[in-house]
Design a protein around this motif. Structure first.
Motif, PDB file in Angstrom:
ATOM      1  N   THR A 397      26.336  55.975  45.485  1.00 11.82           N
ATOM      2  CA  THR A 397      25.799  55.878  46.844  1.00 11.82           C
ATOM      3  C   THR A 397      25.193  57.208  47.280  1.00 11.82           C
ATOM      4  OG1 THR A 397      27.969  56.414  47.775  1.00 11.82           O
ATOM      5  CG2 THR A 397      27.414  54.073  47.547  1.00 11.82           C
ATOM      6  N   TYR A 398      24.420  57.149  48.365  1.00  6.90           N
ATOM      7  CA  TYR A 398      23.725  58.310  48.932  1.00  6.90           C
ATOM      8  C   TYR A 398      22.898  59.017  47.860  1.00  6.90           C
ATOM      9  CZ  TYR A 398      25.584  57.858  53.595  1.00  6.90           C
ATOM     10  OH  TYR A 398      25.847  57.402  54.853  1.00  6.90           O
ATOM     11  N   VAL A 399      22.062  58.226  47.218  1.00  8.72           N
ATOM     12  CA  VAL A 399      21.225  58.706  46.116  1.00  8.72           C
ATOM     13  C   VAL A 399      19.835  59.061  46.643  1.00  8.72           C
ATOM     14  CG1 VAL A 399      20.117  58.018  43.972  1.00  8.72           C
ATOM     15  CG2 VAL A 399      22.513  57.409  44.386  1.00  8.72           C
ATOM     16  N   ASN A 400      19.475  60.336  46.574  1.00  5.78           N
ATOM     17  CA  ASN A 400      18.181  60.770  47.109  1.00  5.78           C
ATOM     18  C   ASN A 400      17.553  61.880  46.272  1.00  5.78           C
ATOM     19  OD1 ASN A 400      17.223  59.465  49.723  1.00  5.78           O
ATOM     20  ND2 ASN A 400      19.417  59.699  50.081  1.00  5.78           N
ATOM     21  N   ALA A 401      17.672  61.737  44.956  1.00  7.07           N
ATOM     22  CA  ALA A 401      17.034  62.663  44.028  1.00  7.07           C
ATOM     23  C   ALA A 401      16.794  61.917  42.730  1.00  7.07           C
ATOM     24  CB  ALA A 401      17.909  63.891  43.793  1.00  7.07           C
ATOM     25  N   ILE A 402      15.849  62.419  41.926  1.00  8.53           N
ATOM     26  CA  ILE A 402      15.557  61.753  40.666  1.00  8.53           C
ATOM     27  C   ILE A 402      14.931  62.739  39.679  1.00  8.53           C
ATOM     28  CG2 ILE A 402      13.229  60.991  41.282  1.00  8.53           C
ATOM     29  CD1 ILE A 402      13.847  58.340  39.810  1.00  8.53           C
ATOM     30  N   ALA A 403      15.278  62.559  38.412  1.00  7.32           N
ATOM     31  CA  ALA A 403      14.619  63.248  37.300  1.00  7.32           C
ATOM     32  C   ALA A 403      14.679  62.307  36.112  1.00  7.32           C
ATOM     33  CB  ALA A 403      15.294  64.576  36.984  1.00  7.32           C
ATOM     34  N   ILE A 404      13.658  62.335  35.272  1.00 11.89           N
ATOM     35  CA  ILE A 404      13.593  61.428  34.130  1.00 11.89           C
ATOM     36  C   ILE A 404      13.391  62.254  32.863  1.00 11.89           C
ATOM     37  CG2 ILE A 404      12.412  59.431  33.129  1.00 11.89           C
ATOM     38  CD1 ILE A 404      11.438  59.879  36.559  1.00 11.89           C
ATOM     39  N   ASP A 405      14.233  62.025  31.838  1.00 15.13           N
ATOM     40  CA  ASP A 405      14.085  62.787  30.600  1.00 15.13           C
ATOM     41  C   ASP A 405      13.080  62.112  29.668  1.00 15.13           C
ATOM     42  OD1 ASP A 405      15.373  60.733  29.154  1.00 15.13           O
ATOM     43  OD2 ASP A 405      17.301  61.772  29.091  1.00 15.13           O
ATOM     44  N   LYS A 406      12.850  62.709  28.501  1.00 15.39           N
ATOM     45  CA  LYS A 406      11.826  62.213  27.579  1.00 15.39           C
ATOM     46  C   LYS A 406      12.175  60.842  27.014  1.00 15.39           C
ATOM     47  CE  LYS A 406      13.776  64.537  23.528  1.00 15.39           C
ATOM     48  NZ  LYS A 406      13.529  65.515  22.432  1.00 15.39           N
ATOM     49  N   ASN A 407      13.451  60.456  27.075  1.00 12.43           N
ATOM     50  CA  ASN A 407      13.899  59.151  26.586  1.00 12.43           C
ATOM     51  C   ASN A 407      13.964  58.102  27.692  1.00 12.43           C
ATOM     52  OD1 ASN A 407      14.257  60.054  23.876  1.00 12.43           O
ATOM     53  ND2 ASN A 407      16.175  61.020  24.503  1.00 12.43           N
ATOM     54  N   LYS A 408      13.420  58.434  28.849  1.00 13.14           N
ATOM     55  CA  LYS A 408      13.326  57.534  30.008  1.00 13.14           C
ATOM     56  C   LYS A 408      14.650  57.326  30.726  1.00 13.14           C
ATOM     57  CE  LYS A 408      11.361  54.044  27.854  1.00 13.14           C
ATOM     58  NZ  LYS A 408      10.624  52.771  27.599  1.00 13.14           N
ATOM     59  N   ASN A 409      15.692  58.072  30.340  1.00  9.45           N
ATOM     60  CA  ASN A 409      16.931  57.996  31.100  1.00  9.45           C
ATOM     61  C   ASN A 409      16.734  58.674  32.455  1.00  9.45           C
ATOM     62  OD1 ASN A 409      18.620  56.730  29.064  1.00  9.45           O
ATOM     63  ND2 ASN A 409      18.419  58.660  27.946  1.00  9.45           N
ATOM     64  N   VAL A 410      17.364  58.123  33.460  1.00  8.12           N
ATOM     65  CA  VAL A 410      17.162  58.574  34.834  1.00  8.12           C
ATOM     66  C   VAL A 410      18.384  59.351  35.307  1.00  8.12           C
ATOM     67  CG1 VAL A 410      16.761  57.816  37.209  1.00  8.12           C
ATOM     68  CG2 VAL A 410      15.659  56.614  35.314  1.00  8.12           C
ATOM     69  N   TYR A 411      18.137  60.486  35.937  1.00 10.84           N
ATOM     70  CA  TYR A 411      19.215  61.321  36.465  1.00 10.84           C
ATOM     71  C   TYR A 411      19.105  61.385  37.988  1.00 10.84           C
ATOM     72  CZ  TYR A 411      19.630  62.689  31.618  1.00 10.84           C
ATOM     73  OH  TYR A 411      19.786  62.655  30.255  1.00 10.84           O
ATOM     74  N   THR A 412      20.261  61.456  38.612  1.00  9.52           N
ATOM     75  CA  THR A 412      20.298  61.590  40.060  1.00  9.52           C
ATOM     76  C   THR A 412      21.608  62.259  40.430  1.00  9.52           C
ATOM     77  OG1 THR A 412      19.964  60.431  42.155  1.00  9.52           O
ATOM     78  CG2 THR A 412      21.345  59.332  40.518  1.00  9.52           C
ATOM     79  N   MET A 413      21.866  62.362  41.721  1.00  5.28           N
ATOM     80  CA  MET A 413      23.159  62.819  42.218  1.00  5.28           C
ATOM     81  C   MET A 413      23.667  61.774  43.190  1.00  5.28           C
ATOM     82  SD  MET A 413      22.305  66.866  42.557  1.00  5.28           S
ATOM     83  CE  MET A 413      20.579  66.541  42.902  1.00  5.28           C
ATOM     84  N   ALA A 414      24.950  61.439  43.045  1.00  6.80           N
ATOM     85  CA  ALA A 414      25.527  60.362  43.847  1.00  6.80           C
ATOM     86  C   ALA A 414      26.976  60.670  44.164  1.00  6.80           C
ATOM     87  CB  ALA A 414      25.419  59.030  43.095  1.00  6.80           C
ATOM     88  N   ARG A 415      27.480  60.007  45.173  1.00  2.97           N
ATOM     89  CA  ARG A 415      28.892  60.160  45.523  1.00  2.97           C
ATOM     90  C   ARG A 415      29.772  59.501  44.469  1.00  2.97           C
ATOM     91  NH1 ARG A 415      29.242  59.210  52.128  1.00  2.97           N
ATOM     92  NH2 ARG A 415      27.826  60.919  52.694  1.00  2.97           N
ATOM     93  N   MET A 416      30.916  60.136  44.237  1.00  4.32           N
ATOM     94  CA  MET A 416      31.889  59.606  43.279  1.00  4.32           C
ATOM     95  C   MET A 416      33.285  60.077  43.683  1.00  4.32           C
ATOM     96  SD  MET A 416      30.967  62.144  40.076  1.00  4.32           S
ATOM     97  CE  MET A 416      29.226  61.736  40.160  1.00  4.32           C
ATOM     98  N   GLN A 417      34.288  59.326  43.273  1.00  2.61           N
ATOM     99  CA  GLN A 417      35.666  59.659  43.594  1.00  2.61           C
ATOM    100  C   GLN A 417      36.278  60.524  42.493  1.00  2.61           C
ATOM    101  OE1 GLN A 417      37.473  59.200  46.321  1.00  2.61           O
ATOM    102  NE2 GLN A 417      35.846  58.095  47.389  1.00  2.61           N
ATOM    103  N   MET A 418      36.916  61.618  42.912  1.00  2.00           N
ATOM    104  CA  MET A 418      37.652  62.488  42.005  1.00  2.00           C
ATOM    105  C   MET A 418      39.112  62.525  42.452  1.00  2.00           C
ATOM    106  SD  MET A 418      35.472  63.600  39.774  1.00  2.00           S
ATOM    107  CE  MET A 418      36.205  65.098  39.105  1.00  2.00           C
ATOM    108  N   PRO A 419      40.028  62.990  41.621  1.00  2.00           N
ATOM    109  CA  PRO A 419      41.443  63.048  42.024  1.00  2.00           C
ATOM    110  C   PRO A 419      41.677  63.834  43.305  1.00  2.00           C
ATOM    111  CG  PRO A 419      41.223  63.400  39.667  1.00  2.00           C
ATOM    112  CD  PRO A 419      39.834  63.380  40.219  1.00  2.00           C
ATOM    113  N   PHE A 420      40.818  64.817  43.591  1.00  2.00           N
ATOM    114  CA  PHE A 420      40.989  65.651  44.785  1.00  2.00           C
ATOM    115  C   PHE A 420      40.150  65.169  45.961  1.00  2.00           C
ATOM    116  CE2 PHE A 420      38.072  67.575  41.715  1.00  2.00           C
ATOM    117  CZ  PHE A 420      36.889  67.576  42.423  1.00  2.00           C
TER     118      PHE A 420
END
Length: 434
Positions: A397-420
């Motif tokens: 969620t709250y995804v508002n960035a994007i980058a694409i590598d040479k293999n067409k995989n998509v990168y972003t930053m998103a919310r995630m749950q961690m132990p802390f």
């Protein structure tokens, strides 16, 4: 910890592989991500802390190694200043001669009259923000250079770079001052607010939401931006004058929706994200909530709507995105023909209980899935590749960035749950094989 976070409850859909970069304070990041010429993904993790700045990292898709690169306040020479830190970057990276150019922004706000404002009162003994900086990062030496500070203690809300002429253009937050920074001379011109008092204004009066994406035309060096009422402005650095409004073209389209520019919570008629396509010699942009892809040709002063890039579930239900500003994860892929868009899709098959409710800032009205949509420009082929899920079944969620590598995989930053607790960190969305 440079390994992906894994679990055993993956749902059907695209795999959203979550990574932990080691920054426990990481908060929502907007736009601050790009794929550089060395193939690595560069990104900034933001901070809401009054003492800890945002952090710069790189990710190598080949080795899956995450490397910490810089503390933004230290890069700006402010680590001992006892002022609010450089909490985030709000812009993509622009590459020239082996260096990445970007800007810094404040990550802490003060609630004044029920609005997020630039802090004016000391917080826990920490003095007010000094202002955003323009920075460069040398990919080989890994050195960060402080190029200059933004006037009036404002942050860098958005920027672009004319890499051919070594010129940086930016809008500041909250007032929306238009800046021209000449890297050849290190001189900065401040042309003042682009639209009333920007996001520092009074709601219902002189408040105006600000454009988040600036466009440079490489051949001419002309710079374009929009205002919330749909006007398009052009700035030519050679004529010595400030920006001027285009008379024959604007962004006001019925298909985009109806907006009151004096009311917050939406991007109005601003384009949300736009970039120049060299081969087609036009710009391609996306409009906020409506997700309409359009083509902008400055030479003919024409805007042409192409297709709606909403997810299939949103199209079928006739819905706008539930993130009230619309998403920023829109870019051109490595083939220079395919557009990639990270957008929302309803989780249930019923309309939201109150999908039209107004809010005072950009935020998610209701929870929705994250979909990867592609559009192939030469053939006009739209495809919704479906929702993305973490391996534990959670939703990015709250995804508002994007980058694409040479293999067409998509990168972003998103919310995630961690132990802390909940953070926002790097996510890799595996491009489907078919």
């Amino acid at each position: 910890m440079n390994k992906p976070l894994k679990s055993e409850n993956k749902k059907e859909g695209l795999l959203a592989q979550a990574y932990y970069s080691g920054f426990e304070l990481a908060h929502d990041t907007y736009q601050a991500m790009s794929c550089a010429s060395d193939g690595k993904i560069y990104y900034v993790l933001s901070s809401e802390s009054v003492t800890k700045a945002g952090q710069l990292y790189s990710f190598d898709p080949e080795t899956e190694k995450i490397e910490w690169l810089a503390d933004l306040s230290e890069a700006c020479g402010e680590e001992t200043s006892n002022t609010l830190p450089q909490g985030k970057s709000h812009v993509p990276f622009f590459e020239k001669d082996g260096k990445l150019f970007f800007g810094t922004h404040i990550g802490v706000y003060e609630m004044i009259d029920d609005m997020e404002r630039l802090p004016v009162n000391p917080m826990n003994g920490v003095e007010p923000y000094l202002g955003g900086h323009f920075l460069s990062f040398d990919i080989k030496s890994k050195e960060v250079e402080d190029l200059g500070i933004v006037p009036d203690g404002e942050g860098v809300l958005t920027m672009t770079m004319d890499t051919k002429r070594n010129q940086i253009y930016a809008l500041t937050w909250p007032t929306g001052n238009f800046l021209h920074f000449d890297l050849n001379t290190s001189k900065m011109k401040d042309f003042g607010p682009i639209s009333e008092k920007g996001e520092a204004g009074i709601v219902g009066d002189d408040y105006r939401v600000l454009c988040r994406s600036l466009l440079v035309v490489p051949d001419t060096g002309d710079l374009f931006y929009t205002t919330s009422n749909g006007d398009i402005f052009c700035y030519n650095p050679e004529n010595g004058e400030g920006p001027s409004k285009l008379q024959d073209v604007h962004m006001r389209r019925d298909y985009f929706g109806a907006y009151d520019p004096k009311v917050p919570g939406n991007m109005g008629y601003n384009w949300r994200r736009i970039f120049w396509h060299a081969e087609d010699n036009v710009a391609y942009g996306i409009h906020g909530n409506s997700n309409y892809l359009f083509k902008f040709d400055p030479k003919s002063a024409k805007i042409e709507l192409i297709d709606r890039l909403s997810s299939l579930p949103s199209k079928k239900m006739g819905m706008f995105d539930q993130f009230s500003y619309g998403y920023l994860g829109f870019d051109l892929g490595p083939d220079n023909e395919t557009l990639y868009y990270l957008t929302g899709g309803p989780i249930s098959d019923r309309p939201p209980i109150d999908g039209t409710k107004k809010i005072a800032k950009g935020a998610a009205k209701e929870l929705e899935n994250l979909h990867l949509v592609t559009y192939h420009l030469p053939t006009g082929t739209y495809k919704d590749h479906g929702p993305a899920f973490y391996e534990d079944g959670g939703i990015p969620t709250y995804v508002n960035a994007i980058a694409i590598d040479k293999n067409k995989n998509v990168y972003t930053m998103a919310r995630m749950q961690m132990p802390f607790g909940e953070i926002q960190d790097l996510v890799k969305i595996h491009y489907p094989e078919s």
